[in-house]
Design an enzyme around this catalytic site. Sequence first.
Site, PDB file in Angstrom:
ATOM      1  N   TYR A   1       0.837  -1.201   0.000  1.00 43.42           N
ATOM      2  CA  TYR A   1       0.000   0.000   0.000  1.00 43.42           C
ATOM      3  C   TYR A   1       0.874   1.254   0.000  1.00 43.42           C
ATOM      4  CZ  TYR A   1      -3.931  -3.102   0.996  1.00 43.42           C
ATOM      5  OH  TYR A   1      -4.872  -4.089   0.910  1.00 43.42           O
TER       6      TYR A   1
ATOM      7  N   ASN B   1     -12.681  -0.878  -4.907  1.00 37.72           N
ATOM      8  CA  ASN B   1     -12.445  -1.000  -6.352  1.00 37.72           C
ATOM      9  C   ASN B   1     -13.705  -1.530  -7.044  1.00 37.72           C
ATOM     10  OD1 ASN B   1     -11.514  -1.571  -8.902  1.00 37.72           O
ATOM     11  ND2 ASN B   1     -10.135  -3.241  -8.260  1.00 37.72           N
TER      12      ASN B   1
ATOM     13  N   CYS C   1      -6.439  -4.921  -7.899  1.00 34.37           N
ATOM     14  CA  CYS C   1      -6.194  -4.495  -6.519  1.00 34.37           C
ATOM     15  C   CYS C   1      -5.684  -5.656  -5.660  1.00 34.37           C
ATOM     16  CB  CYS C   1      -7.451  -3.881  -5.905  1.00 34.37           C
ATOM     17  SG  CYS C   1      -8.855  -4.982  -5.864  1.00 34.37           S
TER      18      CYS C   1
END
Lengths: 174, 210
Positions: free
Chosen positions: B149, B172, B180
Amino acid sequence: MKPFEQLVADHGPTVLRVCRAVLGPGPDADDAWSEAFLSALRAYPELPWDANHEAWLVTIAHRKAIDVVRRRARTPVPTDQLPESPSLLGIPGNDDDELRQAVAALPLRQREAVALHYLAGLPYAEAAELTGSTTAAVRRAAADGMAKLRAFYRRGQQPAADVAAPDASEGAIR
Amino acid sequence: MTAENPAAQDTGAGPELDLLTRLDPEQLERLHHRLEQEAAATGILDLVFTTTDTPVGTLLLVATEQGLVRVAFASEHHEHVLAGLAETVSPRILRSPVRLESAVRQLDEYFAGRRRVFDLPLDRRLSKGFRAEVLHHLPAIPYGRTESYAQVAAAVGNPKAVRAVGSACATNPLPVVVPCHRVLRSDGAFGGYLGGPEAKAYLLGLESAA
């Protein structure tokens, strides 16, 4: 507001029954069904959130079916009053002769009344409003239509050995 | 979207009406197909959807005229997702597998290990602002690789926005297709996933095996 697909899934069968009751099974009923759902899809975003979807769709389908009846007759009718006469127009290209005969034998007013009250489940008063008739007239037309279908059905059943088997009417047919 | 059994309807009016109520389910399917085509041709069909079975469960795929707009896991409840799209995008929604054939095919290829990059028009209208920037970056993470992240936050020019990257991934609208699942916590832990940790593990395993 529900996705439109939900309306097609929930009410598509009832709308087709109404179209077939007015027009007989075949390409005309299919056209009326398609035109009804296309026109409903177009208008759907503006429909009030609390509208009765089935009544709305049946109203549109009934109007489209009557449009087809008028096109079929090839004689434009200038008013909302439709001639009450047996269908002499023929219903082409269907795959169910029995049903074709049963439905075609009814005058339009009776077909409408049976379709709207018995197949679409509208109260007589709403069916009357939709067809520009009165509650009493629709009640009578529905009863007369049902009586004729009943008589037709009994005739159709007579060749079979067990006419009165009570379970024959339960659930899905064929 | 559960249809009643169209062949049976108790009208309470007796057997003679069974003549009129009898319907062929295939006939309704043909009419539905015709409606899809005519609605699309007249430009009044705003959203189309289909579902496809995959090793991570049944996925809902939704598209606009512009492209794929939403992919949803079964855990998100497909009916809720469609109801939400009816509110936020348009209620003019029909099931239309034909319009989503290439998305279904590419997902099949991906899950069979035969596709590494999706080549589909995407409609990104459901992501805004910083979240949209994050999601735009994700396809740059190559197949079979991962980023943390923090690395993603740095890549989009806001190294402190680690939590915001996490929430962008968690919301998402196009999971699997916009990857993702390739974003992990800095300590190597999976982090959350819309489709559940098993789905994320499956996708990462699939990509590392290929």
